[in-house]
Design a protein around this motif. Structure first.
Motif, PDB file in Angstrom:
ATOM      1  N   ASP A  69      51.647  30.526  53.300  1.00  0.00           N
ATOM      2  CA  ASP A  69      50.442  31.226  52.844  1.00  0.00           C
ATOM      3  C   ASP A  69      50.610  32.742  52.914  1.00  0.00           C
ATOM      4  O   ASP A  69      50.058  33.470  52.082  1.00  0.00           O
ATOM      5  CB  ASP A  69      49.239  30.803  53.701  1.00  0.00           C
ATOM      6  N   ILE A  70      51.364  33.215  53.904  1.00  0.00           N
ATOM      7  CA  ILE A  70      51.500  34.666  54.033  1.00  0.00           C
ATOM      8  C   ILE A  70      52.278  35.247  52.865  1.00  0.00           C
ATOM      9  O   ILE A  70      52.014  36.365  52.416  1.00  0.00           O
ATOM     10  CB  ILE A  70      52.158  35.024  55.372  1.00  0.00           C
ATOM     11  N   TYR A  71      53.244  34.496  52.330  1.00  0.00           N
ATOM     12  CA  TYR A  71      53.995  34.983  51.170  1.00  0.00           C
ATOM     13  C   TYR A  71      53.124  34.991  49.920  1.00  0.00           C
ATOM     14  O   TYR A  71      53.218  35.891  49.089  1.00  0.00           O
ATOM     15  CB  TYR A  71      55.233  34.114  50.953  1.00  0.00           C
ATOM     16  N   GLU A  72      52.290  33.978  49.806  1.00  0.00           N
ATOM     17  CA  GLU A  72      51.380  33.939  48.658  1.00  0.00           C
ATOM     18  C   GLU A  72      50.398  35.104  48.711  1.00  0.00           C
ATOM     19  O   GLU A  72      50.120  35.756  47.694  1.00  0.00           O
ATOM     20  CB  GLU A  72      50.640  32.610  48.646  1.00  0.00           C
ATOM     21  N   ALA A  73      49.890  35.401  49.908  1.00  0.00           N
ATOM     22  CA  ALA A  73      48.982  36.539  50.059  1.00  0.00           C
ATOM     23  C   ALA A  73      49.709  37.853  49.773  1.00  0.00           C
ATOM     24  O   ALA A  73      49.137  38.768  49.167  1.00  0.00           O
ATOM     25  CB  ALA A  73      48.406  36.553  51.471  1.00  0.00           C
TER      26      ALA A  73
END
Length: 332
Positions: free
Chosen positions: A221-225
């Motif tokens: 999720d952090i990469y998507e954000a």
């Protein structure tokens, strides 16, 4: 007129002393129980692990004691301990130019192999962590060399760098890159770099496995954000991947330093410390002292020197990393 039983109700405002006496009574009654519980609880785990601790202490301490005992005595070729010699074995070792050359080569060997291994394993693990067709096969191919004996791997590479029929010379000559065979393992300028390259190749599977375990614990999720916020791939790697992978990098560096520092088969199988003792590291020098030259006392002294070096490095590295982690936490 019949009167029912009288109901006893507690006083609306009890005396202050009564509540205090009741509380103190409860405290005095529970205090022995708590003391007994605090004494009884820590003993049980210790009693359970004491046998294994004693066994581990014996297994570790007896060889160290034996090596220390041999290092301060004159020992025959067959291991018979003679007279007490004090620090004479250490004086002989430090006065040997081959030892000083082996110490320098050990530092170069360990630094180059560990840095090269970590530098290559990080991008390899990043690629293998991506979701693509055939990822399982690619991971298997990367891990396969880890299942092969290190001695057999060194034998294969010794054949590959053979002067006459080695795969490396034949391939380079067919490509027109060299005019004649190169004596890779018989030339001091080539032998040690070749062994460093082989050391890096055989260390990549283990290190890649560590990094893949670290990457699998990173939430996606952090990469998507980060992509939504407009971060580039390099920014994601520098700001997200590296900080999150740092504990695993530290672990890989420490384990690889210990592993590579004591790595014996590659250098011994390929060159046996030659030519002209130019590829000796401490562990091969130790083996030659003890089993070829018949000087077990000096070999024991070298093993103690290696133990002190590794212990000092491990303690210093862990302290530096702890200070850096504390400083980064304070900044955060």
């Amino acid at each position: 007129m019949t009167m029912g039983p009288l109901k006893q109700t507690p006083p609306a405002n009890p005396a202050p002393g009564a509540a205090t006496d009741l509380k103190s009574a409860r405290t005095s009654m529970s205090r022995p129980d708590r003391a007994a519980r605090s004494i009884a609880l820590p003993r049980a785990p210790w009693l359970l692990i004491v046998p294994s601790l004693v066994l581990a202490l014996f297994i570790i301490s007896y060889p160290i004691f034996n090596i220390v005992w041999q290092s301060v005595h004159d020992v025959s070729r067959f291991g018979q301990i003679r007279d007490f010699s004090g620090l004479q074995n250490f004086y002989n070792v430090f006065g040997d130019p081959v030892f000083l050359s082996a110490l320098k080569n050990t530092i170069i060997w360990t630094f180059c192999v560990v840095v090269g291994t970590v530098g290559i394993s990080v991008p390899v693990s990043l690629v293998l962590n991506q979701d693509f067709y055939g990822r399982g096969v690619a991971r298997t191919i990367i891990m396969l060399p880890w299942s092969v004996s290190l001695t057999m791997t060194a034998v294969v590479w010794r054949w590959a760098f053979n002067d006459d029929y080695g795969m490396v010379n034949v391939t380079l000559q067919k490509l027109g890159l060299i005019g004649g065979p190169i004596h890779w393992l018989a030339t001091p300028e080539y032998a040690f770099p070749v062994e460093i390259a082989v050391g890096i190749l055989v260390s990549i599977p283990f290190t890649t496995t560590i990094f893949l375990g670290g990457l699998s614990s990173v939430p996606g999720d952090i990469y998507e954000a980060a992509r939504i916020d407009g971060a580039s791939a390099w920014q994601q790697f520098r700001k997200l991947t590296l900080p999150l992978l740092k504990p695993f990098i530290n672990m890989a560096i420490l384990l690889n330093v210990i592993y590579v520092f004591n790595s014996f088969p590659i250098i011994w199988v390929m060159t046996q410390g030659g030519p002209d003792d130019s590829t000796h590291i401490l562990v091969t020098y130790l083996y030659e002292l003890g089993f070829r030259l018949g000087r077990p006392g000096e070999a024991a002294a070298v093993s103690l020197i290696m133990l002190v070096i590794l212990f000092a490095f491990s303690v210093a590295y862990l302290r530096v990393q702890a200070k850096r982690g504390g400083a980064e936490g304070d900044l955060a």
